[in-house]
Design a protein around this motif. Structure first.
Motif, PDB file in Angstrom:
ATOM      1  N   UNK A 215       0.820  -1.212   0.000  1.00  0.00           N
ATOM      2  CA  UNK A 215       0.000   0.000   0.000  1.00  0.00           C
ATOM      3  C   UNK A 215       0.856   1.265   0.000  1.00  0.00           C
ATOM      4  N   UNK A 216       2.014   1.185   0.639  1.00  0.00           N
ATOM      5  CA  UNK A 216       2.937   2.337   0.584  1.00  0.00           C
ATOM      6  C   UNK A 216       3.420   2.585  -0.848  1.00  0.00           C
ATOM      7  N   UNK A 217       3.608   1.509  -1.600  1.00  0.00           N
ATOM      8  CA  UNK A 217       4.008   1.681  -3.005  1.00  0.00           C
ATOM      9  C   UNK A 217       2.904   2.409  -3.773  1.00  0.00           C
ATOM     10  N   UNK A 218       1.654   2.098  -3.431  1.00  0.00           N
ATOM     11  CA  UNK A 218       0.536   2.768  -4.085  1.00  0.00           C
ATOM     12  C   UNK A 218       0.546   4.264  -3.827  1.00  0.00           C
ATOM     13  N   UNK A 219       0.938   4.660  -2.630  1.00  0.00           N
ATOM     14  CA  UNK A 219       0.929   6.087  -2.303  1.00  0.00           C
ATOM     15  C   UNK A 219       2.034   6.856  -3.016  1.00  0.00           C
ATOM     16  N   UNK A 220       2.956   6.135  -3.640  1.00  0.00           N
ATOM     17  CA  UNK A 220       3.954   6.835  -4.467  1.00  0.00           C
ATOM     18  C   UNK A 220       3.838   6.356  -5.924  1.00  0.00           C
ATOM     19  N   UNK A 221       2.611   6.054  -6.331  1.00  0.00           N
ATOM     20  CA  UNK A 221       2.411   5.446  -7.641  1.00  0.00           C
ATOM     21  C   UNK A 221       2.580   6.430  -8.803  1.00  0.00           C
ATOM     22  N   UNK A 222       2.704   7.721  -8.487  1.00  0.00           N
ATOM     23  CA  UNK A 222       3.006   8.663  -9.568  1.00  0.00           C
ATOM     24  C   UNK A 222       4.420   8.438 -10.101  1.00  0.00           C
ATOM     25  N   UNK A 223       5.208   7.664  -9.361  1.00  0.00           N
ATOM     26  CA  UNK A 223       6.484   7.211  -9.926  1.00  0.00           C
ATOM     27  C   UNK A 223       6.204   5.893 -10.637  1.00  0.00           C
ATOM     28  N   UNK A 224       6.456   5.819 -11.944  1.00  0.00           N
ATOM     29  CA  UNK A 224       6.016   4.642 -12.710  1.00  0.00           C
ATOM     30  C   UNK A 224       6.604   3.326 -12.225  1.00  0.00           C
ATOM     31  N   UNK A 225       7.799   3.351 -11.710  1.00  0.00           N
ATOM     32  CA  UNK A 225       8.398   2.083 -11.276  1.00  0.00           C
ATOM     33  C   UNK A 225       7.731   1.610  -9.992  1.00  0.00           C
ATOM     34  N   UNK A 226       7.372   2.551  -9.148  1.00  0.00           N
ATOM     35  CA  UNK A 226       6.646   2.180  -7.934  1.00  0.00           C
ATOM     36  C   UNK A 226       5.264   1.639  -8.291  1.00  0.00           C
ATOM     37  N   UNK A 227       4.644   2.235  -9.284  1.00  0.00           N
ATOM     38  CA  UNK A 227       3.346   1.770  -9.761  1.00  0.00           C
ATOM     39  C   UNK A 227       3.451   0.330 -10.265  1.00  0.00           C
ATOM     40  N   UNK A 228       4.448   0.079 -11.103  1.00  0.00           N
ATOM     41  CA  UNK A 228       4.651  -1.265 -11.644  1.00  0.00           C
ATOM     42  C   UNK A 228       4.965  -2.268 -10.530  1.00  0.00           C
ATOM     43  N   UNK A 229       5.823  -1.865  -9.599  1.00  0.00           N
ATOM     44  CA  UNK A 229       6.180  -2.769  -8.485  1.00  0.00           C
ATOM     45  C   UNK A 229       4.932  -3.095  -7.664  1.00  0.00           C
TER      46      UNK A 229
END
Ligand SMILES: [Ca+2]
Length: 324
Positions: A215-229
């Motif tokens: 869920x923390x990755x989702x909160x930085x999902x404007x970074x495409x790699x975080x979104x993909x991860x």
């Protein structure tokens, strides 16, 4: 300062793409290529997804090669089909073409060529079975001196394996999957003098993929790699999932997070315990990642996924399409 030369050999599981993505964010590493071993995947989508990830992260000059080796005990199709899902994720399909080159030769021959031509010894980052490495060593024993070390996600030293007895008849549950897929090849690598640094289940069992972290990755999902991860981890959240390949690969970024311990071991190649990495006095010396600073590791991967110092051609394409 010259960069550390690394050749990646992964086997196409969800974790393997994430490990590749993490490796690409490490500025002190020069990645010479990626070999995909056909183990925890179907090879066509696994190679395709790998090339699309390199495109997305702006590394489309790095070649990808398809290994054609075969294992002894196939991974369950339920695991392997994830390669099709990752290959079809929207963020990896914004362009109709793939720019990252697919090597014409086999992955095992590519490994030999890369090692022979390297200006200095190369670290092999292996997040699947050791079969491609073993086949390359058999074909070209001279490459042994060009391998600085092998960092391997694999083995279970003093804990149970993860090959479930209920799924795989005829074995005793002591083996870890990467060793079990092809115990003979693991034993072949054990015969060499190459420094082995293992990331065994003994450690990975303590480092789960948690809902909170995804869920923390989702909160930085404007970074495409975080979104993909985050998308990749969401796929596996219903099952017990651990940082296997990613934990092994993070060692190259921050070895100081880890404590290593030396063991004497042997690989069991036949019978009920085939694929077991057994601790035995007088056996082959290896180093195993014994402990890790978990908080530092979790913080590190979150930070790397939101790295904005890379070019993202896929994102540029999407913006351009939105404007036109
Ligand atoms: Ca793997």
């Amino acid at each position: 300062m010259s960069k550390q030369l690394v050749l990646m050999d992964h086997d196409g599981g969800v974790d393997d793409y994430l490990a590749t993505m993490l490796l690409l964010t490490m500025d002190h590493i020069e990645l010479l290529g990626v070999v995909v071993t056909p183990a925890d995947c179907y090879i066509q989508p696994a190679v395709s997804a790998t090339r699309k990830i390199l495109d997305l992260m702006g590394f489309s000059h790095i070649p990808v090669a398809e290994s054609t080796v075969r294992g002894i005990n196939p991974f369950p199709s339920l695991y392997r089909r994830d390669s099709f899902i990752v290959d079809h994720l929207p963020i990896l399909n914004q362009s109709e073409t793939i720019n990252t080159p697919l090597v014409a030769d086999t992955g095992q021959n590519f490994m030999i060529k890369v090692l022979r031509e390297a200006s200095q010894p190369v670290t092999l980052m292996v997040t699947g079975p050791l079969t491609t490495v073993a086949v390359a060593l058999d074909k070209a024993p001279d490459i042994e001196t060009k391998i600085q070390k092998i960092v391997w996600m694999g083995g279970a030293l003093n804990v149970f394996g993860n090959v479930e007895k209920s799924l795989e008849a005829g074995q005793d549950g002591s083996a870890e999957w990467n060793a079990y897929w092809d115990p003979v090849s693991a034993a072949r690598v054990w015969q060499t003098q190459i420094e082995m640094i293992m990331c065994p289940l003994d450690l990975t069992n303590n480092v789960p993929v948690t809902s909170e972290l995804v869920q923390k990755m989702g909160r930085q999902r404007h970074y495409p790699i975080s979104d993909l991860a985050g998308q990749c981890y969401a796929l596996v959240i219903p099952q017990d999932y651990y940082f296997w390949d990613v934990l092994a690969t993070a060692y190259l970024g921050h070895p100081e997070f880890y404590q290593l311990r030396e063991w004497e071991t042997k690989i069991i190649t036949t019978g009920l315990s085939q694929g077991r990495t057994q601790v035995v006095s007088g056996g082959r010396k290896i180093s195993a990642m014994h402990q890790v600073d978990k908080a530092a590791f979790y913080a590190y991967i979150l930070q790397q996924w939101q790295s904005s110092s890379y070019r993202y051609p896929g994102i540029t394409l999407r913006s351009a399409a939105a404007v036109s």
